[in-house]
Design an enzyme around this catalytic site. Sequence first.
Site, PDB file in Angstrom:
ATOM      1  N   ASP A 238       5.806  11.002 -16.503  1.00  0.00           N
ATOM      2  CA  ASP A 238       5.872   9.545 -16.570  1.00  0.00           C
ATOM      3  C   ASP A 238       6.925   9.106 -15.563  1.00  0.00           C
ATOM      4  O   ASP A 238       8.076   9.571 -15.610  1.00  0.00           O
ATOM      5  CB  ASP A 238       6.255   9.096 -17.993  1.00  0.00           C
ATOM      6  CG  ASP A 238       6.086   7.586 -18.138  1.00  0.00           C
ATOM      7  OD1 ASP A 238       6.388   6.849 -17.174  1.00  0.00           O
ATOM      8  OD2 ASP A 238       5.652   7.155 -19.220  1.00  0.00           O
ATOM      9  N   LEU A 239       6.528   8.221 -14.663  1.00  0.00           N
ATOM     10  CA  LEU A 239       7.440   7.803 -13.585  1.00  0.00           C
ATOM     11  C   LEU A 239       8.683   7.103 -14.128  1.00  0.00           C
ATOM     12  O   LEU A 239       9.687   6.979 -13.421  1.00  0.00           O
ATOM     13  CB  LEU A 239       6.707   6.864 -12.622  1.00  0.00           C
ATOM     14  CG  LEU A 239       5.605   7.514 -11.773  1.00  0.00           C
ATOM     15  CD1 LEU A 239       4.684   6.450 -11.171  1.00  0.00           C
ATOM     16  CD2 LEU A 239       6.224   8.373 -10.673  1.00  0.00           C
TER      17      LEU A 239
ATOM     18  N   LYS B 285       5.644  -4.878  -5.957  1.00  0.00           N
ATOM     19  CA  LYS B 285       5.411  -4.170  -4.691  1.00  0.00           C
ATOM     20  C   LYS B 285       6.433  -4.640  -3.649  1.00  0.00           C
ATOM     21  O   LYS B 285       6.883  -3.855  -2.809  1.00  0.00           O
ATOM     22  CB  LYS B 285       3.977  -4.400  -4.199  1.00  0.00           C
ATOM     23  CG  LYS B 285       2.916  -3.766  -5.089  1.00  0.00           C
ATOM     24  CD  LYS B 285       3.017  -2.240  -5.110  1.00  0.00           C
ATOM     25  CE  LYS B 285       1.874  -1.596  -5.861  1.00  0.00           C
ATOM     26  NZ  LYS B 285       1.961  -0.133  -5.900  1.00  0.00           N
TER      27      LYS B 285
ATOM     28  N   LEU C 216       1.314   6.828  -5.050  1.00  0.00           N
ATOM     29  CA  LEU C 216       0.248   5.908  -5.473  1.00  0.00           C
ATOM     30  C   LEU C 216       0.405   5.500  -6.940  1.00  0.00           C
ATOM     31  O   LEU C 216      -0.271   4.589  -7.408  1.00  0.00           O
ATOM     32  CB  LEU C 216      -1.133   6.576  -5.332  1.00  0.00           C
ATOM     33  CG  LEU C 216      -1.533   7.195  -3.992  1.00  0.00           C
ATOM     34  CD1 LEU C 216      -2.951   7.770  -4.078  1.00  0.00           C
ATOM     35  CD2 LEU C 216      -1.467   6.169  -2.885  1.00  0.00           C
TER      36      LEU C 216
ATOM     37  N   TYR D  61       2.790  -8.321 -10.389  1.00  0.00           N
ATOM     38  CA  TYR D  61       2.419  -7.053  -9.730  1.00  0.00           C
ATOM     39  C   TYR D  61       2.817  -7.092  -8.249  1.00  0.00           C
ATOM     40  O   TYR D  61       3.456  -6.153  -7.734  1.00  0.00           O
ATOM     41  CB  TYR D  61       0.910  -6.849  -9.914  1.00  0.00           C
ATOM     42  CG  TYR D  61       0.283  -5.841  -8.988  1.00  0.00           C
ATOM     43  CD1 TYR D  61       0.603  -4.490  -9.072  1.00  0.00           C
ATOM     44  CD2 TYR D  61      -0.653  -6.245  -8.025  1.00  0.00           C
ATOM     45  CE1 TYR D  61       0.006  -3.566  -8.209  1.00  0.00           C
ATOM     46  CE2 TYR D  61      -1.250  -5.329  -7.175  1.00  0.00           C
ATOM     47  CZ  TYR D  61      -0.909  -3.990  -7.264  1.00  0.00           C
ATOM     48  OH  TYR D  61      -1.492  -3.085  -6.415  1.00  0.00           O
TER      49      TYR D  61
ATOM     50  N   SER E 278      -1.419  -0.874 -11.260  1.00  0.00           N
ATOM     51  CA  SER E 278      -2.136  -1.169 -10.005  1.00  0.00           C
ATOM     52  C   SER E 278      -2.783  -2.549  -9.976  1.00  0.00           C
ATOM     53  O   SER E 278      -3.458  -2.893  -9.000  1.00  0.00           O
ATOM     54  CB  SER E 278      -3.198  -0.104  -9.755  1.00  0.00           C
ATOM     55  OG  SER E 278      -4.165  -0.156 -10.772  1.00  0.00           O
TER      56      SER E 278
ATOM     57  N   GLY F 226       1.502   4.175 -10.695  1.00  0.00           N
ATOM     58  CA  GLY F 226       2.097   2.960 -11.256  1.00  0.00           C
ATOM     59  C   GLY F 226       1.035   1.976 -11.692  1.00  0.00           C
ATOM     60  O   GLY F 226      -0.160   2.282 -11.699  1.00  0.00           O
TER      61      GLY F 226
HETATM   62  P1  NAI Z   1      -5.215   3.280 -10.578  1.00  0.00           P
HETATM   63  O1  NAI Z   1      -4.764   2.346 -11.628  1.00  0.00           O
HETATM   64  O2  NAI Z   1      -6.629   3.755 -10.607  1.00  0.00           O
HETATM   65  O3  NAI Z   1      -4.252   4.548 -10.531  1.00  0.00           O
HETATM   66  C1  NAI Z   1      -2.886   4.475 -10.807  1.00  0.00           C
HETATM   67  C2  NAI Z   1      -2.489   5.763 -11.500  1.00  0.00           C
HETATM   68  O4  NAI Z   1      -1.083   5.670 -11.800  1.00  0.00           O
HETATM   69  C3  NAI Z   1      -3.232   5.995 -12.818  1.00  0.00           C
HETATM   70  O5  NAI Z   1      -3.858   7.259 -12.823  1.00  0.00           O
HETATM   71  C4  NAI Z   1      -2.143   5.893 -13.887  1.00  0.00           C
HETATM   72  O6  NAI Z   1      -2.337   6.799 -14.969  1.00  0.00           O
HETATM   73  C5  NAI Z   1      -0.893   6.220 -13.091  1.00  0.00           C
HETATM   74  N1  NAI Z   1       0.298   5.604 -13.712  1.00  0.00           N
HETATM   75  C6  NAI Z   1       0.458   4.328 -14.101  1.00  0.00           C
HETATM   76  N2  NAI Z   1       1.673   4.154 -14.648  1.00  0.00           N
HETATM   77  C7  NAI Z   1       2.288   5.362 -14.611  1.00  0.00           C
HETATM   78  C8  NAI Z   1       3.551   5.833 -15.031  1.00  0.00           C
HETATM   79  N3  NAI Z   1       4.442   5.016 -15.639  1.00  0.00           N
HETATM   80  N4  NAI Z   1       3.848   7.131 -14.822  1.00  0.00           N
HETATM   81  C9  NAI Z   1       2.963   7.969 -14.219  1.00  0.00           C
HETATM   82  N5  NAI Z   1       1.745   7.593 -13.814  1.00  0.00           N
HETATM   83  C10 NAI Z   1       1.412   6.288 -14.000  1.00  0.00           C
HETATM   84  O7  NAI Z   1      -4.910   2.552  -9.169  1.00  0.00           O
HETATM   85  P2  NAI Z   1      -5.523   2.856  -7.749  1.00  0.00           P
HETATM   86  O8  NAI Z   1      -6.581   1.863  -7.467  1.00  0.00           O
HETATM   87  O9  NAI Z   1      -5.826   4.281  -7.628  1.00  0.00           O
HETATM   88  O10 NAI Z   1      -4.282   2.484  -6.803  1.00  0.00           O
HETATM   89  C11 NAI Z   1      -3.331   3.453  -6.435  1.00  0.00           C
HETATM   90  C12 NAI Z   1      -2.118   2.736  -5.827  1.00  0.00           C
HETATM   91  O11 NAI Z   1      -2.517   1.968  -4.697  1.00  0.00           O
HETATM   92  C13 NAI Z   1      -1.434   1.780  -6.790  1.00  0.00           C
HETATM   93  O12 NAI Z   1      -0.038   1.852  -6.582  1.00  0.00           O
HETATM   94  C14 NAI Z   1      -1.958   0.421  -6.378  1.00  0.00           C
HETATM   95  O13 NAI Z   1      -1.018  -0.586  -6.664  1.00  0.00           O
HETATM   96  C15 NAI Z   1      -2.132   0.612  -4.882  1.00  0.00           C
HETATM   97  N6  NAI Z   1      -3.172  -0.240  -4.335  1.00  0.00           N
HETATM   98  C16 NAI Z   1      -4.496   0.052  -4.565  1.00  0.00           C
HETATM   99  C17 NAI Z   1      -5.480  -0.748  -4.019  1.00  0.00           C
HETATM  100  C18 NAI Z   1      -6.926  -0.407  -4.167  1.00  0.00           C
HETATM  101  O14 NAI Z   1      -7.758  -1.064  -3.522  1.00  0.00           O
HETATM  102  N7  NAI Z   1      -7.310   0.572  -4.989  1.00  0.00           N
HETATM  103  C19 NAI Z   1      -5.145  -1.962  -3.238  1.00  0.00           C
HETATM  104  C20 NAI Z   1      -3.720  -2.179  -3.092  1.00  0.00           C
HETATM  105  C21 NAI Z   1      -2.783  -1.327  -3.612  1.00  0.00           C
HETATM  106  C1  15L Z   2      -4.768  -4.244  -5.428  1.00  0.00           C
HETATM  107  O1  15L Z   2      -3.562  -4.236  -5.204  1.00  0.00           O
HETATM  108  C2  15L Z   2      -5.322  -3.541  -6.612  1.00  0.00           C
HETATM  109  O2  15L Z   2      -4.641  -2.334  -6.864  1.00  0.00           O
HETATM  110  C3  15L Z   2      -6.815  -3.253  -6.495  1.00  0.00           C
HETATM  111  O3  15L Z   2      -7.307  -2.933  -7.785  1.00  0.00           O
HETATM  112  C4  15L Z   2      -7.568  -4.435  -5.914  1.00  0.00           C
HETATM  113  O4  15L Z   2      -7.514  -5.508  -6.786  1.00  0.00           O
HETATM  114  C5  15L Z   2      -6.963  -4.811  -4.566  1.00  0.00           C
HETATM  115  O5  15L Z   2      -5.567  -5.028  -4.671  1.00  0.00           O
HETATM  116  C6  15L Z   2      -7.606  -6.053  -3.937  1.00  0.00           C
HETATM  117  O6  15L Z   2      -6.889  -6.983  -3.605  1.00  0.00           O
HETATM  118  O7  15L Z   2      -8.831  -6.042  -3.760  1.00  0.00           O
END
Ligand code: NAI
Ligand code: 15L
Length: 266
Positions: free
Chosen positions: A49-50, A138, A69, A134, A73, A71
């Site tokens: 856990d972060l 960031k 990555l 959120y 999201s 946290g």
């Molecule tokens: P996600 O929600 O699918 O994955 C995040 C992971 O972090 C999850 O597996 C979760 O269990 C883990 N997590 C959450 N809180 C935690 C904690 N306290 N300790 C340990 N693990 C924890 O999100 P996704 O889409 O994979 O995004 C990854 C990263 O990229 C995030 O930081 C998100 O903010 C960022 N991001 C993603 C975008 C996208 O289009 N998918 C767009 C902009 C930013």
């Molecule tokens: C983010 O920051 C989120 O993690 C992702 O789930 C999407 O919502 C993305 O931005 C977006 O703006 O499309």
Amino acid sequence: MKRVLLTGAAGTLGKAMRRALSGWADELVLSDRVDISDLQVGESFQQCDLADFDAVKRLVEGCDGIVHLGGQSIEGSFDSILNGNLKGTYHIYEAARQHKVKRIFFASSNHVVGFHSRETHLDADSPMRPDSLYGVSKGFGELLARYYFDKFGVESALVRIGSCLPKPVDRRMLSTWLSEEDMADLIKRVFSVNRLACTVVYGASNNPWSWWDNRKANFLGWQPKDSSAEFETEVLANDPLLNTDHPVLLYQGGFFATAGHFEDDD
Ligand code: NAI
Ligand code: 15L
């Protein structure tokens, strides 16, 4: 790369990056607060856990680089943002300093600038205008990274990811889409340049309608190869145009900007 830590490895991008980065590092140390059981050759797993600093310190020890990555999201309760993004990112940076990890890829988000209008073109020096708590978290992560670079020399790519998924699924994503392959290429560039410093990069593919200018990060040599143009006809057919005065169309962050406070009833 010898030993790279991938936090948030059980999440959407974590899974995609595991596939796309296969074979890139001698060892990819996967971490998440939830279990991962399908380990591939070259991967190991440490549940963490972060929000737990001692656990993060153990996780970071012996790593050459970190792709952070993990946290919260999307918008969420202040507690989940506090634990995952504020404490979590601080713990990653402080552990990196203590264990002399030189470079971090920080998954920031377009929501750090989501309150800019879609008519404004942004670059690395544009002011932050977060559209959500959120997005604020960031922004905190980006400032923390800047501080750890200026004071302790820990280098970072502050990657304001747009929308990273297999293909764009709405009109906004014609501007914000980042293909998984382009994201993986960016990670590789970030860890291969001689000097990274602390550099803001907009994480978007080569989209014709982009709002973002990455020229200040040209030295990375990152050239996104994919483009949302390929999906334009399909997206426009499936996403009917709203009234053009609709506030959700004004802001880069879309509904993150127009939604109310997360904990309000309506
Ligand atoms: P996600 O929600 O699918 O994955 C995040 C992971 O972090 C999850 O597996 C979760 O269990 C883990 N997590 C959450 N809180 C935690 C904690 N306290 N300790 C340990 N693990 C924890 O999100 P996704 O889409 O994979 O995004 C990854 C990263 O990229 C995030 O930081 C998100 O903010 C960022 N991001 C993603 C975008 C996208 O289009 N998918 C767009 C902009 C930013
Ligand atoms: C983010 O920051 C989120 O993690 C992702 O789930 C999407 O919502 C993305 O931005 C977006 O703006 O499309």
